[in-house]
Design an enzyme around this catalytic site. Structure first.
Site, short mmCIF file in Angstrom:
data_model
loop_
_atom_site.label_atom_id
_atom_site.label_comp_id
_atom_site.label_asym_id
_atom_site.label_seq_id
_atom_site.Cartn_x
_atom_site.Cartn_y
_atom_site.Cartn_z
N ARG A 232 0.80 -1.07 0.08
CA ARG A 232 0.17 -0.02 0.04
C ARG A 232 0.96 1.13 -0.05
O ARG A 232 1.85 1.21 0.75
CB ARG A 232 -1.03 0.03 1.12
CG ARG A 232 -2.04 -1.03 1.20
CD ARG A 232 -3.11 -0.62 -0.07
NE ARG A 232 -4.26 -1.49 0.00
CZ ARG A 232 -4.41 -2.33 -0.73
NH1 ARG A 232 -3.21 -2.85 -1.77
NH2 ARG A 232 -5.42 -3.04 -0.67
N ASP A 256 4.95 -0.26 -6.84
CA ASP A 256 3.79 -0.56 -7.66
C ASP A 256 2.63 0.33 -6.93
O ASP A 256 1.56 0.16 -7.72
CB ASP A 256 3.55 -2.04 -7.60
CG ASP A 256 2.36 -2.37 -8.37
OD1 ASP A 256 2.31 -1.84 -9.64
OD2 ASP A 256 1.25 -3.03 -7.87
N GLU A 261 -2.61 7.60 -5.11
CA GLU A 261 -2.90 7.00 -6.35
C GLU A 261 -4.43 6.68 -6.61
O GLU A 261 -4.68 6.43 -7.99
CB GLU A 261 -2.13 5.74 -6.52
CG GLU A 261 -2.90 4.65 -5.69
CD GLU A 261 -2.13 3.04 -5.67
OE1 GLU A 261 -0.87 3.16 -6.27
OE2 GLU A 261 -2.61 2.08 -5.25
N HIS A 293 -0.33 -0.13 -9.80
CA HIS A 293 -0.88 -1.04 -8.93
C HIS A 293 -1.14 -2.15 -9.71
O HIS A 293 -2.32 -2.60 -9.90
CB HIS A 293 -2.03 -0.21 -8.25
CG HIS A 293 -2.48 -1.02 -7.08
ND1 HIS A 293 -2.99 -0.37 -6.02
CD2 HIS A 293 -2.44 -2.14 -6.82
CE1 HIS A 293 -3.42 -0.95 -5.04
NE2 HIS A 293 -3.11 -2.20 -5.38
#
Length: 327
Positions: A232, A256, A261, A293
């Site tokens: 996260r 990622d 986001e 993500h």
């Protein structure tokens, strides 16, 4: 049994078609993620399926309860978007979907290898036909110590993925796994920060883990440390990370996920201006790999998400409980 599925994506069509037949569930679909504007669509449904992008704060859970929703299943492992206390307060059962750990673990291992071998620089130079040696010398994993923060299903799988390369493993977990004691040395978090050449984060986002990587913890790390985050974004203080990268304290980062986001992920913004200056700064850095993500996104994981969610909702309706129940 009827279920309303929010956040229905094109890639889920075959999975839903197959598993609704196998499990015996009738599903209605909404493309949009659950939010203030489409919450009323849940009226008449006891059970709904959502994604990690669903807005499940106290007010929305109260409204869902008034609409008759009793069971919510998320097609995600993480549930930091859910007010679990409000679920209990309004009598809503909630479950998550612990899909294939190999999806995220393989991605994290890929980022480690790409950063240690400076792949982003090599790729960009190759596009310009620059094959000079300068600035691309890599490091070998067997000479390094990898710190695993969180040794749940994904963290353990990262260790399995990287073990063939021969690094030393140290780990931090609030609840150490005794079965892993012969493979990893458990240490306190500060010691892990101080000793690890590579730090990969696999902890859930909680109040206690928010910004666990910050200016203070970065100062304790080795010079040139590599940081991987496929969990996260809020585990990492982005401003402190950028400072560490600019100063050279942090040698590389594979991300990622990143703070903020949720306003742009899982959508095409080629013709838009993304208002996230930190992302632009990180993307410009030669020693940062920043993706959108996607670590979870494999054929196995998508199948797992759909199957687990539908099985959980059926269990909730028929038994009042689910094997993957959180509250």
């Amino acid at each position: 049994m009827k279920v309303l599925a929010y956040g229905y994506r094109f890639d889920e069509e075959q999975g839903f078609e197959r598993f609704t037949k196998e499990i015996g569930v009738e599903v209605e679909y909404l493309r949009g993620n659950l939010g203030d504007d489409n919450l009323e669509k849940a009226q008449g449904y006891e059970a709904i399926a959502v994604t990690a992008m669903a807005k499940l704060d106290r007010e929305n859970l109260r409204r869902l309860s008034q609409l008759g929703v009793k069971y919510i299943a998320s097609r995600s492992i993480g549930f930091n978007n859910v007010d679990l206390g409000a679920c209990k307060e309004f009598g809503i059962r909630f479950s998550n979907a612990p899909y294939s750990p190999h999806s995220v673990a393989d991605y994290a291992a890929m980022l480690v290898l790409m950063l240690l071998r400076r792949y982003k620089v090599i790729e960009r130079r190759a596009a310009a036909q620059d094959y000079d040696f300068r600035g691309i010398q890599g490091r070998e994993l067997h000479n390094l110590t990898v710190g695993i923060v969180g040794t749940g299903r994904i963290g353990r799988t990262v260790m399995e993925d990287l073990s063939g390369f021969g690094p030393k493993f140290i780990a931090y977990d609030l609840y150490p796994n005794e079965a892993l004691r012969d493979k990893v040395e458990y240490v306190e978090l500060d010691e892990l920060f101080a000793r690890a050449d590579v730090i990969t984060l696999h902890a859930p986002l909680q109040e206690s883990s928010f910004h666990m990587v910050n200016a203070e913890s970065i100062a304790k790390m080795k010079d040139g440390v590599v940081i991987i985050n496929t969990a996260r974004g809020e585990l990492v203080d982005t401003a402190a990370l950028i400072d560490g990268l600019e100063s050279g304290k942090i040698g590389a980062a594979g991300l990622d996920v990143i703070e903020g986001e949720h306003s742009y992920t899982f959508a095409d913004h080629r013709n838009d201006i993304i208002v996230c200056r930190e992302r632009a700064v990180l993307e410009a850095m030669q020693n940062v790999i920043l993706t959108g993500h996607f670590a979870f996104y494999t054929d196995q994981a998508i199948d797992d998400q759909i199957r687990i969610v539908l099985e959980s909702l059926k269990e909730f309706v028929e038994k009042g409980t689910s094997a993957n129940q959180i509250v």
